[in-house]
Design an enzyme around this catalytic site. Structure first.
Site, short mmCIF file in Angstrom:
data_model
loop_
_atom_site.label_atom_id
_atom_site.label_comp_id
_atom_site.label_asym_id
_atom_site.label_seq_id
_atom_site.Cartn_x
_atom_site.Cartn_y
_atom_site.Cartn_z
CG HIS A 61 37.43 -35.27 160.75
ND1 HIS A 61 36.56 -34.21 160.87
CD2 HIS A 61 36.66 -36.39 160.86
CE1 HIS A 61 35.34 -34.67 161.06
NE2 HIS A 61 35.37 -35.98 161.05
CD GLU A 62 37.31 -39.73 159.51
OE1 GLU A 62 36.91 -40.57 160.35
OE2 GLU A 62 36.58 -38.84 159.04
CG HIS A 65 35.95 -39.37 164.40
ND1 HIS A 65 35.04 -38.79 165.25
CD2 HIS A 65 35.72 -38.82 163.18
CE1 HIS A 65 34.29 -37.93 164.57
NE2 HIS A 65 34.69 -37.92 163.32
#
Length: 270
Positions: A61-62, A65
């Site tokens: 997820h990170e 980003h």
């Protein structure tokens, strides 16, 4: 700095961290143990599998980003270590990993975790800012689909690993995947809420007026807290979980599968 040194530095900035490899190793080993029915404590295997799977998804997820921000114009991302998938490089390890795991244990909900510091002033264009915020939740959506489709399709019903729950013998792996899939669905929905401090607000924020953004800014640190107070203390929580179960049900995954997975996950209560 020479060109060769610069290339080596960039390579190190993007080299996958040993920490992430360890997480993948735990995920793969526990997944095999759950599938094969290895050992006398299937619940402990499910616990390791779900926690490792959840932490891997947070790393991805990170990473999404960070990678999107890099392509959007923030060239400082690599030097911060965000492209190594090392969870200890994130802004707050407690919020990123400890609290999400605690919330899974307490209530079986996917708490949005992780935080990468993006130098937004380097990025031009409102669409790029929105895509950076959307990249993380889209990873959770993809993970949810990858976990729930095999369970709903019944591809794993004949896995050899089983457990006895009351008078019933259940197949462990589909239940573990169903519970982990539920966490991904809940995390996706929470992250997409247009609440300050969550990715959903990051998606819409670039399109708001400067006056509106300044008015909302003081409340950003409390957005997530407010969401969880509403989830735990009001009818909104029931609506939210009904929506989560509706989505998992659309994949053909029953609430019973999820309950079995969560029950096994809480192995200390067995």
């Amino acid at each position: 700095m020479t060109f060769a040194a610069t290339q080596r530095s960039r390579s190190e900035d993007r080299r996958i961290s040993p920490v992430f490899w360890v997480l993948l190793g735990i995920l793969g080993t526990s997944g095999w143990a759950v599938w094969a029915g290895y050992g006398n404590a299937p619940g402990f295997g499910v616990f390791l599998f779900v926690v490792a799977g959840w932490m891997v998804s947070l790393c991805l997820h990170e990473y999404a980003h960070a990678r999107t921000a890099l392509h959007g114009g923030d060239i400082s991302i690599g030097a911060k270590g965000y492209l190594t998938l090392n969870p200890f490089k994130y802004a707050n390890a407690l919020l990123s990993f400890v609290l999400p795991v605690v919330f899974i244990i307490m209530g079986g909900i996917g708490l949005p975790g992780g935080a990468v510091y993006i130098e937004r002033h380097r990025i031009r264009g409102r669409l790029k800012h929105s895509l950076i915020s959307a990249a993380g939740p889209l990873v959770n959506v993809a993970c949810a689909a990858l976990l729930l489709i095999p369970v709903g399709a019944g591809w794993l019903d004949d896995a050899p690993g089983t457990a006895q729950i009351g008078p019933y013998e259940v197949t462990v792996l589909p239940a573990a995947l169903a519970f982990l899939g539920l966490l991904q669905v809940s995390a996706s929905l929470l992250n997409l809420l247009p609440v300050p401090g969550l990715d959903g607000y990051g998606i819409v924020e670039p399109w708001l007026s400067l006056k509106a953004r300044r008015a909302v800014e003081p409340f950003a640190p409390y957005g997530l807290l407010a969401v969880f107070i509403l989830l735990w203390q009001s009818q909104i929580g029931s609506w939210f979980f009904n929506l989560v179960y509706d989505i998992t049900g659309a994949f053909g995954v029953s609430e019973g599968d999820i309950w079995i997975g969560q029950h096994l996950f809480r192995f200390w209560e067995l």
